[in-house]
Design an enzyme around this catalytic site. Sequence first.
Site, PDB file in Angstrom:
ATOM      1  N   LYS A   1       0.833  -1.208   0.000  1.00  0.00           N
ATOM      2  CA  LYS A   1       0.000   0.000   0.000  1.00  0.00           C
ATOM      3  C   LYS A   1       0.867   1.258   0.000  1.00  0.00           C
ATOM      4  O   LYS A   1       0.565   2.247  -0.682  1.00  0.00           O
ATOM      5  CB  LYS A   1      -0.943  -0.032   1.218  1.00  0.00           C
ATOM      6  CG  LYS A   1      -1.742   1.227   1.431  1.00  0.00           C
ATOM      7  CD  LYS A   1      -2.677   1.553   0.282  1.00  0.00           C
ATOM      8  CE  LYS A   1      -3.346   2.906   0.501  1.00  0.00           C
ATOM      9  NZ  LYS A   1      -4.155   3.337  -0.635  1.00  0.00           N
TER      10      LYS A   1
ATOM     11  N   LYS B   1       1.790  12.182   4.325  1.00  0.00           N
ATOM     12  CA  LYS B   1       2.021  11.085   5.285  1.00  0.00           C
ATOM     13  C   LYS B   1       2.458   9.834   4.539  1.00  0.00           C
ATOM     14  O   LYS B   1       3.415   9.153   4.915  1.00  0.00           O
ATOM     15  CB  LYS B   1       0.716  10.807   6.061  1.00  0.00           C
ATOM     16  CG  LYS B   1       0.760   9.556   6.943  1.00  0.00           C
ATOM     17  CD  LYS B   1      -0.636   9.007   7.303  1.00  0.00           C
ATOM     18  CE  LYS B   1      -1.314   8.306   6.155  1.00  0.00           C
ATOM     19  NZ  LYS B   1      -2.502   7.516   6.480  1.00  0.00           N
TER      20      LYS B   1
HETATM   21  N1  LIG Z   1      -9.521   9.148   0.971  1.00  0.00           N
HETATM   22  C1  LIG Z   1      -8.942   8.317   0.136  1.00  0.00           C
HETATM   23  O1  LIG Z   1      -9.007   8.488  -1.093  1.00  0.00           O
HETATM   24  C2  LIG Z   1      -8.211   7.119   0.676  1.00  0.00           C
HETATM   25  C3  LIG Z   1      -7.967   6.049  -0.186  1.00  0.00           C
HETATM   26  C4  LIG Z   1      -7.343   4.899   0.306  1.00  0.00           C
HETATM   27  C5  LIG Z   1      -6.918   4.865   1.646  1.00  0.00           C
HETATM   28  N2  LIG Z   1      -7.122   5.954   2.443  1.00  0.00           N
HETATM   29  C6  LIG Z   1      -6.673   5.850   3.849  1.00  0.00           C
HETATM   30  O2  LIG Z   1      -7.830   5.532   4.594  1.00  0.00           O
HETATM   31  C7  LIG Z   1      -7.728   6.091   5.910  1.00  0.00           C
HETATM   32  C8  LIG Z   1      -8.958   6.963   6.164  1.00  0.00           C
HETATM   33  O3  LIG Z   1      -8.971   7.998   5.178  1.00  0.00           O
HETATM   34  P1  LIG Z   1     -10.252   8.930   4.963  1.00  0.00           P
HETATM   35  O4  LIG Z   1      -9.997   9.665   3.701  1.00  0.00           O
HETATM   36  O5  LIG Z   1     -11.501   8.160   5.161  1.00  0.00           O
HETATM   37  O6  LIG Z   1     -10.041   9.940   6.197  1.00  0.00           O
HETATM   38  P2  LIG Z   1     -11.160  10.828   6.935  1.00  0.00           P
HETATM   39  O7  LIG Z   1     -12.280  11.142   6.026  1.00  0.00           O
HETATM   40  O8  LIG Z   1     -10.375  11.939   7.554  1.00  0.00           O
HETATM   41  O9  LIG Z   1     -11.725   9.845   8.075  1.00  0.00           O
HETATM   42  C9  LIG Z   1     -10.924   9.459   9.160  1.00  0.00           C
HETATM   43  C10 LIG Z   1     -11.761   8.606  10.091  1.00  0.00           C
HETATM   44  O10 LIG Z   1     -10.950   8.233  11.227  1.00  0.00           O
HETATM   45  C11 LIG Z   1     -11.601   8.674  12.431  1.00  0.00           C
HETATM   46  N3  LIG Z   1     -10.555   9.018  13.397  1.00  0.00           N
HETATM   47  C12 LIG Z   1      -9.426   9.717  13.172  1.00  0.00           C
HETATM   48  N4  LIG Z   1      -8.707   9.821  14.298  1.00  0.00           N
HETATM   49  C13 LIG Z   1      -9.395   9.160  15.254  1.00  0.00           C
HETATM   50  C14 LIG Z   1      -9.150   8.899  16.628  1.00  0.00           C
HETATM   51  N5  LIG Z   1      -8.054   9.338  17.250  1.00  0.00           N
HETATM   52  N6  LIG Z   1     -10.071   8.182  17.295  1.00  0.00           N
HETATM   53  C15 LIG Z   1     -11.182   7.736  16.679  1.00  0.00           C
HETATM   54  N7  LIG Z   1     -11.465   7.940  15.380  1.00  0.00           N
HETATM   55  C16 LIG Z   1     -10.571   8.645  14.683  1.00  0.00           C
HETATM   56  C17 LIG Z   1     -12.421   9.861  12.011  1.00  0.00           C
HETATM   57  O11 LIG Z   1     -13.430  10.128  12.961  1.00  0.00           O
HETATM   58  P3  LIG Z   1     -14.232  11.528  12.906  1.00  0.00           P
HETATM   59  O12 LIG Z   1     -15.305  11.327  11.881  1.00  0.00           O
HETATM   60  O13 LIG Z   1     -14.743  11.718  14.265  1.00  0.00           O
HETATM   61  O14 LIG Z   1     -13.231  12.584  12.493  1.00  0.00           O
HETATM   62  C18 LIG Z   1     -12.966   9.345  10.679  1.00  0.00           C
HETATM   63  O15 LIG Z   1     -14.011   8.418  10.876  1.00  0.00           O
HETATM   64  C19 LIG Z   1      -6.394   6.844   5.945  1.00  0.00           C
HETATM   65  O16 LIG Z   1      -5.413   6.016   6.519  1.00  0.00           O
HETATM   66  C20 LIG Z   1      -6.108   7.115   4.487  1.00  0.00           C
HETATM   67  O17 LIG Z   1      -4.720   7.267   4.238  1.00  0.00           O
HETATM   68  C21 LIG Z   1      -7.788   7.065   2.006  1.00  0.00           C
END
Ligand SMILES: NC(=O)c1ccc[n+]([C@@H]2O[C@H](COP(=O)([O-])OP(=O)(O)OC[C@H]3O[C@@H](n4cnc5c(N)ncnc54)[C@H](OP(=O)(O)O)[C@@H]3O)[C@@H](O)[C@H]2O)c1
Length: 326
Positions: free
Chosen positions: A181, A249
């Site tokens: 990844k 990151k």
């Molecule tokens: N976006 C993309 O295109 C994509 C694609 C592949 C992989 N990813 C990976 O997938 C992961 C999530 O990405 P995302 O885009 O979905 O991010 P996001 O929209 O910022 O969502 C992050 C999630 O994690 C929760 N969270 C963060 N810190 C936390 C903590 N300390 N305790 C409890 N919950 C916590 C957030 O809760 P809240 O709702 O309360 O903030 C939210 O549900 C990341 O590792 C990213 O690198 C992202």
Amino acid sequence: MANATNQTPAKRLGWIGLGRMGFPMAGRLLKAGHDVSVWNRTRAKAEPLTEYGAKIVDKPADLAGCDVVLTMVSTGKDLKAVCLGPDGLLGGGGKRPAIVVDCSSISLEESAEVRAGLAAQGVAFVCAPVSGNGKCVKAGKLSAVMSGPRGACDQVKGYVEAMAPRGVAYVGEGELARVCKIAHNVMLAVVIENLIEITLLAEKAGVPRAAFLDFMNDSVMGSVFTRYKTNGLVNLDFTTTFTPELLLKDIDLGLDLAKKVKTWMPVTQATRGVVESHFGVATLQADPAAYLEKDFTALIETMALASGMKLVSENTPVPTGLEVPH
Ligand SMILES: NC(=O)c1ccc[n+]([C@@H]2O[C@H](COP(=O)([O-])OP(=O)(O)OC[C@H]3O[C@@H](n4cnc5c(N)ncnc54)[C@H](OP(=O)(O)O)[C@@H]3O)[C@@H](O)[C@H]2O)c1
């Protein structure tokens, strides 16, 4: 103690993290008919999933009685908190799931730490990071790479496939899926940087962005990714799918790994510099913090500035290839 090698398919699923990725991924599991209980730090984001049968719980420990718990949070630190922290999944003592499946993008070291913490309590750990953004999830174009104990991976493969129907590759034991990844996201960063570079080159030489990217998308160099990023680049629509912070990151995870295993990554190094400059250039915006919450394709404005270009939207809607038929 929970038995991760039990061949009976698990029935009760738990989900932690309903952000841009987690929400539609959990949605796919629910729409596939699975019994899913969900927890999100910001509870309001979970509410719409009740329409599809999700049960919302008050704290991660309320999911400890599930057979399998899946997680999708921002960073390794967050994963440690939701799994092993005092208010986390295992914080309540007593029951624990047989398997935790994490789909977040985190480092090998943090992943190994979580694995050790879970193993100490008899919980198997499967890494299943994914390729594609939230729109890919909805369009059924997500894929995943999986590592961990083979038996546990076999047990959860069906769930991962429900979220990532484009393909789930098993790459071996331990944290090996993290390596894949991280490498994947390094390519994502390098490709978007270069795609922007050549789009600006073509534009400054007189070719509209829409026309240039139309050619590129149908060329042998075009991909699902170049196609779904085209509308944003043409129309300067930076609706967030992935933030520059998460991109940086992932580049850093790649460069840290390169240092560790002694691999030369000069193009990734250069790309990091460009992505980092975006954070400095963002301070010219009226609301820098809000600007940095936009999609990482806003990098085109930073790179245009460095080339003395002021971009305007071409007002030409372009299909993303991820449209979901109604
Ligand atoms: N976006 C993309 O295109 C994509 C694609 C592949 C992989 N990813 C990976 O997938 C992961 C999530 O990405 P995302 O885009 O979905 O991010 P996001 O929209 O910022 O969502 C992050 C999630 O994690 C929760 N969270 C963060 N810190 C936390 C903590 N300390 N305790 C409890 N919950 C916590 C957030 O809760 P809240 O709702 O309360 O903030 C939210 O549900 C990341 O590792 C990213 O690198 C992202």
